[in-house]
Design a protein around this motif. Structure first.
Motif, short mmCIF file in Angstrom:
data_model
loop_
_atom_site.label_atom_id
_atom_site.label_comp_id
_atom_site.label_asym_id
_atom_site.label_seq_id
_atom_site.Cartn_x
_atom_site.Cartn_y
_atom_site.Cartn_z
N ASP A 95 0.71 -1.17 0.05
CA ASP A 95 0.06 -0.02 0.07
C ASP A 95 0.74 1.11 -0.04
N ALA A 96 2.20 1.35 0.69
CA ALA A 96 2.79 2.52 0.63
C ALA A 96 3.56 2.61 -0.54
N ILE A 97 3.77 1.51 -1.42
CA ILE A 97 4.34 1.63 -2.96
C ILE A 97 3.26 2.11 -3.66
N ARG A 98 1.81 1.75 -3.41
CA ARG A 98 0.81 2.29 -4.11
C ARG A 98 0.58 3.71 -3.78
N LYS A 99 0.75 4.20 -2.88
CA LYS A 99 0.60 5.56 -2.44
C LYS A 99 1.88 6.41 -3.10
N VAL A 100 2.85 5.88 -3.17
CA VAL A 100 4.01 6.70 -3.78
C VAL A 100 3.69 6.90 -5.27
N ARG A 101 3.43 5.58 -5.86
CA ARG A 101 3.06 5.51 -7.31
C ARG A 101 1.97 6.60 -7.73
N ASN A 102 1.02 6.59 -6.85
CA ASN A 102 0.10 7.59 -7.27
C ASN A 102 0.19 8.88 -7.28
N VAL A 103 1.29 9.38 -6.27
CA VAL A 103 1.63 10.67 -6.36
C VAL A 103 2.71 10.96 -7.77
N PHE A 104 3.46 9.84 -8.33
CA PHE A 104 3.94 10.07 -9.25
C PHE A 104 3.18 10.06 -10.75
N ALA A 105 2.31 9.23 -10.51
CA ALA A 105 1.31 9.06 -11.61
C ALA A 105 0.34 10.43 -11.79
N HIS A 106 0.14 11.14 -10.84
CA HIS A 106 -0.74 12.31 -10.56
C HIS A 106 -0.30 13.60 -10.72
N GLU A 107 1.19 13.74 -10.34
CA GLU A 107 1.66 14.89 -10.17
C GLU A 107 2.86 15.26 -11.30
N VAL A 108 2.63 16.15 -12.05
CA VAL A 108 3.62 16.52 -12.94
C VAL A 108 5.01 16.66 -12.49
N ASN A 109 5.34 17.42 -11.54
CA ASN A 109 6.67 17.54 -10.88
C ASN A 109 7.05 16.68 -9.78
N ALA A 110 6.50 15.56 -9.74
CA ALA A 110 6.77 14.71 -8.67
C ALA A 110 8.22 14.28 -8.76
N SER A 111 8.91 13.87 -7.67
CA SER A 111 10.08 13.45 -7.34
C SER A 111 10.04 13.12 -5.98
N PHE A 112 11.29 12.66 -5.68
CA PHE A 112 11.41 12.15 -4.16
C PHE A 112 11.62 13.49 -3.39
N ASP A 113 11.73 14.61 -3.82
CA ASP A 113 11.75 15.88 -3.26
C ASP A 113 10.30 16.52 -2.98
N HIS A 114 9.38 16.13 -3.79
CA HIS A 114 7.99 16.38 -3.70
C HIS A 114 7.57 16.29 -2.44
N PRO A 115 6.72 17.27 -1.77
CA PRO A 115 6.18 17.30 -0.31
C PRO A 115 5.38 16.12 -0.14
N ASP A 116 4.73 15.47 -0.97
CA ASP A 116 3.75 14.49 -0.75
C ASP A 116 4.42 13.46 -0.63
N VAL A 117 5.51 13.27 -1.44
CA VAL A 117 6.46 11.76 -1.52
C VAL A 117 7.08 12.06 -0.29
N LYS A 118 7.90 13.08 -0.11
CA LYS A 118 8.54 13.20 1.26
C LYS A 118 7.86 12.58 2.44
N LYS A 119 6.53 13.09 2.54
CA LYS A 119 5.73 12.73 3.55
C LYS A 119 5.64 11.24 3.79
N LEU A 120 5.35 10.64 2.60
CA LEU A 120 5.02 9.00 2.49
C LEU A 120 6.28 8.59 3.13
N CYS A 121 7.56 8.96 2.44
CA CYS A 121 8.60 8.26 2.70
C CYS A 121 9.30 8.58 4.04
N ALA A 122 8.63 9.61 4.86
CA ALA A 122 8.97 9.81 6.21
C ALA A 122 8.28 8.77 7.37
N LYS A 123 7.30 7.98 6.85
CA LYS A 123 6.53 7.07 7.70
C LYS A 123 6.97 5.66 7.28
N SER A 124 6.77 4.77 8.20
CA SER A 124 6.97 3.41 8.36
C SER A 124 6.04 2.81 7.23
#
Length: 190
Positions: free
Chosen positions: A104-133
């Motif tokens: 599910d964590a993989i899915r959530k990160v994938r969804n940010v990359f699929a729907h945000e044009v400027n997604a990267s591992f520096d994107h706030p939504d991705v950073k928030k997901l990566c900060a969690k277990s």
């Protein structure tokens, strides 16, 4: 079925002798496909492979019937989405609660990359997901922590379908079994 490209002989020239060898070669292909990939490419590739492996696990469990494809294909297919596959595999006892959390964590990160044009591992939504277990690993940068968690999840799932098909494959209900189920009477406690 969203399947990995078929081959009887691996591009390296190796001919897998059994399904375990084929899956090992697929894992090597995944590692190679993600090496040097962009952030988006890494996430989408890892998530696509996880989805293929979950579908294999589910199909390995279900009875052999032409109608099974309707569970995975079409606009109203209950297992047509990654979240549907996660829930089904978890509730059928084919993956653990922790594995479901990881996928599910993989899915959530994938969804940010699929729907945000400027997604990267520096994107706030991705950073928030990566900060969690289960992604967070204080020793690694977010991209490496995601890759580490995703590959450790893949290695658990890649062979699971083989074991499920061997030990847990469902068979169609026979008339005798149906009659036994229909006539079930609970034991009365005296």
């Amino acid at each position: 079925m969203n399947e990995l490209p078929p081959w009887t002989e691996h591009p390296s020239g190796i001919v897998p002798e059994n399904e375990h060898e084929r899956r090992s070669l697929e894992y090597g292909d995944l590692l190679q496909a993600t090496a040097g990939e962009s952030d988006r490419g890494l996430v989408i590739t890892a998530a696509a492979h996880v989805e293929v492996y979950l579908e294999r696990i589910l199909r390995a469990f279900l009875i052999d019937d032409a109608d099974v494809k309707e569970l995975f294909e079409g606009p109203f297919a209950p297992f047509g989405s990654l979240s549907g596959k996660i829930k089904a595999a978890r509730l059928m006892g084919l993956i653990t609660k922790e594995e479901a959390r990881r996928v599910d964590a993989i899915r959530k990160v994938r969804n940010v990359f699929a729907h945000e044009v400027n997604a990267s591992f520096d994107h706030p939504d991705v950073k928030k997901l990566c900060a969690k277990s289960p992604i967070n690993d204080s020793r690694l940068v977010d991209r490496d922590a995601f890759l580490h968690m995703a590959m450790n999840t893949v290695i658990r799932l890649i062979y699971r379908g083989i074991g499920v098909a061997t030990r847990h494959k469902r068979k169609p209900l026979t008339n005798e079994e149906r009659d036994q189920l229909d006539s079930f009477q609970p034991a009365h406690n005296s």
